[in-house]
Design an enzyme around this catalytic site. Structure first.
Site, short mmCIF file in Angstrom:
data_model
loop_
_atom_site.label_atom_id
_atom_site.label_comp_id
_atom_site.label_asym_id
_atom_site.label_seq_id
_atom_site.Cartn_x
_atom_site.Cartn_y
_atom_site.Cartn_z
N CYS A 36 -5.03 -14.24 -7.83
CA CYS A 36 -5.07 -15.64 -8.25
C CYS A 36 -5.99 -16.34 -7.25
O CYS A 36 -5.66 -16.41 -6.06
CB CYS A 36 -3.65 -16.23 -8.20
SG CYS A 36 -3.61 -18.01 -8.49
N ARG A 55 -6.00 -22.10 -14.54
CA ARG A 55 -4.85 -23.00 -14.34
C ARG A 55 -5.29 -24.42 -13.99
O ARG A 55 -6.03 -24.65 -13.03
CB ARG A 55 -3.91 -22.47 -13.25
CG ARG A 55 -2.65 -23.35 -13.10
CD ARG A 55 -1.59 -22.77 -12.18
NE ARG A 55 -1.25 -21.44 -12.59
CZ ARG A 55 -1.47 -20.36 -11.87
NH1 ARG A 55 -1.99 -20.47 -10.67
NH2 ARG A 55 -1.15 -19.18 -12.32
N CYS A 60 -7.60 -26.90 7.56
CA CYS A 60 -8.07 -27.23 6.20
C CYS A 60 -7.96 -28.75 5.99
O CYS A 60 -6.86 -29.30 6.04
CB CYS A 60 -7.26 -26.47 5.17
SG CYS A 60 -7.05 -24.72 5.59
N CYS A 97 6.01 -18.71 -7.66
CA CYS A 97 5.00 -18.54 -6.62
C CYS A 97 5.51 -19.08 -5.28
O CYS A 97 5.83 -20.27 -5.17
CB CYS A 97 3.73 -19.26 -7.04
SG CYS A 97 2.44 -19.13 -5.79
N CYS A 129 -5.31 -30.48 3.73
CA CYS A 129 -3.93 -29.99 3.68
C CYS A 129 -2.94 -30.79 4.53
O CYS A 129 -3.12 -30.95 5.74
CB CYS A 129 -3.89 -28.54 4.10
SG CYS A 129 -2.24 -27.83 3.84
N1 SAM Z 1 -1.54 -21.18 3.91
C1 SAM Z 1 -1.96 -20.36 2.85
C2 SAM Z 1 -3.44 -20.48 2.58
O1 SAM Z 1 -4.05 -21.48 2.90
O2 SAM Z 1 -3.99 -19.53 2.01
C3 SAM Z 1 -1.20 -20.60 1.56
C4 SAM Z 1 -0.81 -21.99 1.15
S1 SAM Z 1 -2.15 -23.15 0.85
C5 SAM Z 1 -1.28 -24.66 0.76
C6 SAM Z 1 -2.69 -22.74 -0.80
C7 SAM Z 1 -3.79 -23.54 -1.42
O3 SAM Z 1 -3.31 -24.82 -1.79
C8 SAM Z 1 -5.01 -23.87 -0.60
O4 SAM Z 1 -5.89 -22.80 -0.54
C9 SAM Z 1 -5.63 -25.02 -1.37
O5 SAM Z 1 -6.54 -24.54 -2.32
C10 SAM Z 1 -4.43 -25.66 -2.05
N2 SAM Z 1 -4.16 -27.02 -1.53
C11 SAM Z 1 -3.60 -27.31 -0.33
N3 SAM Z 1 -3.53 -28.65 -0.16
C12 SAM Z 1 -4.05 -29.21 -1.28
C13 SAM Z 1 -4.26 -30.55 -1.69
N4 SAM Z 1 -3.94 -31.59 -0.92
N5 SAM Z 1 -4.80 -30.78 -2.91
C14 SAM Z 1 -5.14 -29.72 -3.71
N6 SAM Z 1 -4.96 -28.44 -3.35
C15 SAM Z 1 -4.44 -28.18 -2.16
C1 DTB Z 2 -3.19 -23.44 -5.79
O1 DTB Z 2 -4.37 -23.20 -6.10
N1 DTB Z 2 -2.63 -24.64 -5.80
C2 DTB Z 2 -1.26 -24.59 -5.33
C3 DTB Z 2 -1.04 -23.07 -5.15
N2 DTB Z 2 -2.33 -22.52 -5.40
C4 DTB Z 2 -0.43 -22.55 -3.93
C5 DTB Z 2 -0.98 -25.43 -4.16
C6 DTB Z 2 -1.34 -26.89 -4.36
C7 DTB Z 2 -0.89 -27.62 -3.15
C8 DTB Z 2 -1.03 -29.11 -3.29
C9 DTB Z 2 -0.61 -29.82 -2.07
C10 DTB Z 2 0.83 -29.65 -1.71
O2 DTB Z 2 1.73 -29.82 -2.57
O3 DTB Z 2 1.13 -29.37 -0.53
FE1 SF4 Z 3 -4.84 -24.37 5.36
FE2 SF4 Z 3 -2.69 -25.70 4.59
FE3 SF4 Z 3 -2.86 -23.06 4.02
FE4 SF4 Z 3 -2.47 -23.91 6.52
S1 SF4 Z 3 -1.07 -24.19 4.80
S2 SF4 Z 3 -3.96 -22.37 5.87
S3 SF4 Z 3 -3.65 -25.81 6.64
S4 SF4 Z 3 -4.15 -24.69 3.25
#
Ligand code: SAM
Ligand code: DTB
Ligand code: SF4
Length: 331
Positions: free
Chosen positions: A196, A268, A65, A105, A68
């Site tokens: 969600c 949210r 991603c 969460c 991320c």
């Molecule tokens: N690994 C799991 C997944 O991807 O479904 C759960 C955790 S992941 C960090 C959850 C969500 O956080 C992602 O789907 C994304 O929408 C959001 N997210 C991750 N990094 C982000 C960033 N730098 N800025 C905004 N949203 C972010």
């Molecule tokens: C969502 O939509 N935003 C949150 C939660 N679901 C899990 C995560 C945001 C992550 C932002 C980057 C970070 O803090 O790692």
């Molecule tokens: Fe993608 Fe980050 Fe979730 Fe891994 S933790 S699946 S890299 S959003």
């Protein structure tokens, strides 16, 4: 097409792209007016639901991603952490409850959870639920059986985002498909968990991608109960560091359209609040946002601290939404 005012705010699952595009393009004051009007038909005004996030397993994620910091493919300097102990998670949940959150969460950097990790997470869910908090988890892809295991442990919500439109998705993630995400959402629904599901703005998507995300969310068989709209938190080392920031008023428009298209959902105002002024956040609440992440950290990046949020809510005359009735068995 011009959306007719009286039809706005009905629960529909047949949105078309031209309709969503014209909604997003309404004169801003009209859009805000309709969004606030519909908001008040379906929700208690002046209340905000507060969720606190905790990263229970951090970094070293195999997915790619592009936004991320937790992907193993990008050097973001993030320290990886194994799955936390159940007692430590319970402790953090108790702190969140004492600070005023009603939902906790738990997020894990997995593509999908392994059976043995899911057993531990199910214990976390039981412990957090026993504190009288609503529970949410975000652990990547789930099978129907895994979703049931979490439901049996007392999980209330599962977070799994679509992130963007089906068309733009391939430029952000290549290691799993949009259909994989839809399949997980179906598994979560089949287990009778609350959903969600939302997305991220500021990844270089076009206005039509924003419309496509909202359309896909609203045309799901059932609207998500919770729709997180995130603004990209740019993390150095990720491919999206340096992306053009989203126009703040377009962010507000997206929230208003989400409110109008999914009138019963909690929308949210999610990641990205740290860089937003109080005034911009106020516009987001006017547009129908009625939930935030509360606590100084999201998963790995910053969020406004509790003091700033308490003062923001007080300045706006907003109050925290009370927790729905929940069996309390401890603390
Ligand atoms: N690994 C799991 C997944 O991807 O479904 C759960 C955790 S992941 C960090 C959850 C969500 O956080 C992602 O789907 C994304 O929408 C959001 N997210 C991750 N990094 C982000 C960033 N730098 N800025 C905004 N949203 C972010
Ligand atoms: C969502 O939509 N935003 C949150 C939660 N679901 C899990 C995560 C945001 C992550 C932002 C980057 C970070 O803090 O790692
Ligand atoms: Fe993608 Fe980050 Fe979730 Fe891994 S933790 S699946 S890299 S959003």
């Amino acid at each position: 097409m011009n959306p007719s005012a009286s039809a706005l705010g009905t629960v529909r699952h047949d949105w078309t792209l031209p309709e969503v595009t014209s909604l997003l393009g309404l004169p801003l004051m009209d859009l805000l007016y309709h969004a606030q009007r519909v908001h008040r038909q379906h929700h208690e005004p002046n209340t905000v639901q507060m969720s606190t996030l905790l990263s229970i397993k951090t970094g070293a994620c195999p997915e790619d991603c592009a936004y991320c910091p937790q992907s193993v493919r990008y050097d973001t300097g993030l320290e990886r952490e194994e799955l936390m102990e159940v007692a430590a998670v319970r402790e953090r949940a108790l702190c969140a409850k004492e600070a005023g959150a009603t939902r906790f969460c738990m997020g894990a950097a997995y593509r999908s959870p392994k059976a043995k990790d899911l057993r531990v997470i199910a214990r976390m869910v039981r412990e957090v639920s026993a504190l009288g908090l609503e529970t949410c988890a975000t652990l990547g892809m789930l099978t129907a059986e895994q979703a049931r295991e979490l439901k049996d442990a007392g999980l209330d919500y599962y977070n799994h985002n679509l992130d963007t439109s089906p068309e733009f998705y391939g430029q952000i993630i290549t290691t799993r498909t949009y259909q994989d995400r839809l399949d997980t959402l179906a598994a979560v629904r089949a287990a009778d968990l609350k959903v969600c599901c939302g997305g991220i703005l500021g990844m270089g998507e076009s206005p039509s991608d924003r419309a496509g995300l909202l359309m896909t969310l609203a045309n799901l068989p059932q609207h998500p109960e919770s729709v997180p709209i995130n603004q990209l938190v740019q993390v150095p080392g990720t491919p999206l560091a340096g992306a053009a920031p989203v126009d703040p008023l377009d962010f507000v428009r997206t929230i208003a359209a989400a409110r109008l298209m999914m009138p019963r959902a909690h929308v949210r105002l999610s990641a990205g609040r740290q860089g937003m002024s109080d005034e911009l956040q106020a516009l987001c609440f006017l547009a129908g946002a009625n939930s935030i992440f509360y606590g100084e950290k999201l998963l790995t990046t910053g969020n406004p601290d509790v003091e700033r949020d308490r003062s923001l809510l007080a300045r706006l005359g907003l109050r925290p939404e009370s927790a729905p009735h929940h069996e309390e068995t401890a603390a």
